[in-house]
Design an enzyme around this catalytic site. Structure first.
Site, PDB file in Angstrom:
ATOM      1  N   GLU A 121       0.811  -1.222   0.000  1.00 53.48           N
ATOM      2  CA  GLU A 121       0.000   0.000   0.000  1.00 53.48           C
ATOM      3  C   GLU A 121       0.846   1.275   0.000  1.00 53.48           C
ATOM      4  O   GLU A 121       0.335   2.344  -0.261  1.00 53.48           O
ATOM      5  CB  GLU A 121      -0.956  -0.003   1.197  1.00 53.48           C
ATOM      6  N   HIS A 122       2.131   1.146   0.310  1.00 51.34           N
ATOM      7  CA  HIS A 122       2.976   2.351   0.342  1.00 51.34           C
ATOM      8  C   HIS A 122       3.519   2.726  -1.028  1.00 51.34           C
ATOM      9  O   HIS A 122       3.711   3.902  -1.316  1.00 51.34           O
ATOM     10  CB  HIS A 122       4.146   2.149   1.311  1.00 51.34           C
TER      11      HIS A 122
HETATM   12 ZN    ZN Z   1       6.397  -0.922  -0.283  1.00 44.84          ZN
END
Ligand code: ZN
Length: 183
Positions: free
Chosen positions: A76-77
């Site tokens: 999600e990052h």
């Molecule tokens: Zn990542």
């Protein structure tokens, strides 16, 4: 999920990174991206409660483990893939579940924007909630592309996460038995 919209956004992305969306190799890429998103992020459309049918355990009261389950998810990052294997075990309390349902629950949670820790706890908590077993153990091991192709650029690093519930949490002996059986 609006596939036409995703297709248009993918086309914009191709332009923004300095490419020509009209050239031969990229012509149908936005369509393919949208189609693949349907599968990669298909977990949002499913509810584990609807797939988890249970059966009478017929007094079976030892550990049941589904091993070496391949999974695929998206961090999600960075929106980069991470993928690996999972081991899911439980000790039934009268009810058992069809063994294919364990990988399916993992799929529902992994096919979303995720982090590995959350998938691990979601699988454990869902089984604990829907099956009320004596205990649950979940181990995930994955490689993260966001660590390989950017950031620290480490190529051989694996990340392991685990979640234990019930007797797996309370009794070291049960936890060791599980960890020994999944080796
Ligand atoms: Zn990542």
């Amino acid at each position: 999920m609006n596939l036409a919209k995703i297709e248009e956004l993918a086309r914009q992305l191709i332009i923004e990174i300095g490419e020509d969306p009209k050239r031969e190799g990229l012509k149908d890429t936005p369509k393919r991206v949208a189609k693949s998103f349907e599968r990669i992020f298909g977990g949002y459309l499913k509810d584990p409660k609807e797939i988890l049918t249970t059966f009478d355990g017929e007094n079976y009261d030892e550990m049941i483990i589904c091993k070496n389950i391949d999974f695929y998810s998206t961090c999600e990052h960075h929106m980069q893939p991470f993928f690996g294997q999972a081991w899911i075990g439980y000790i039934p309390n009268k009810k058992i579940v069809g063994i294919s349902k364990l990988p399916r629950i993992l799929d529902i949670f992994s096919r979303r924007l995720q982090n590995q820790e959350r998938i691990t706890t979601q699988v454990a908590d869902t089984l604990q909630e829907l099956l009320s077993p004596i205990g649950v153990g979940v181990v995930l091991e994955a490689e993260h592309l966001c660590m390989k192709c950017r950031g620290v650029e480490k190529q051989n690093t694996l990340m392991t996460t685990s979640a234990f519930r019930g007797t797996f949490k309370k009794k070291a002996k049960t936890r060791y038995e599980f960890l020994k059986l999944i080796k």
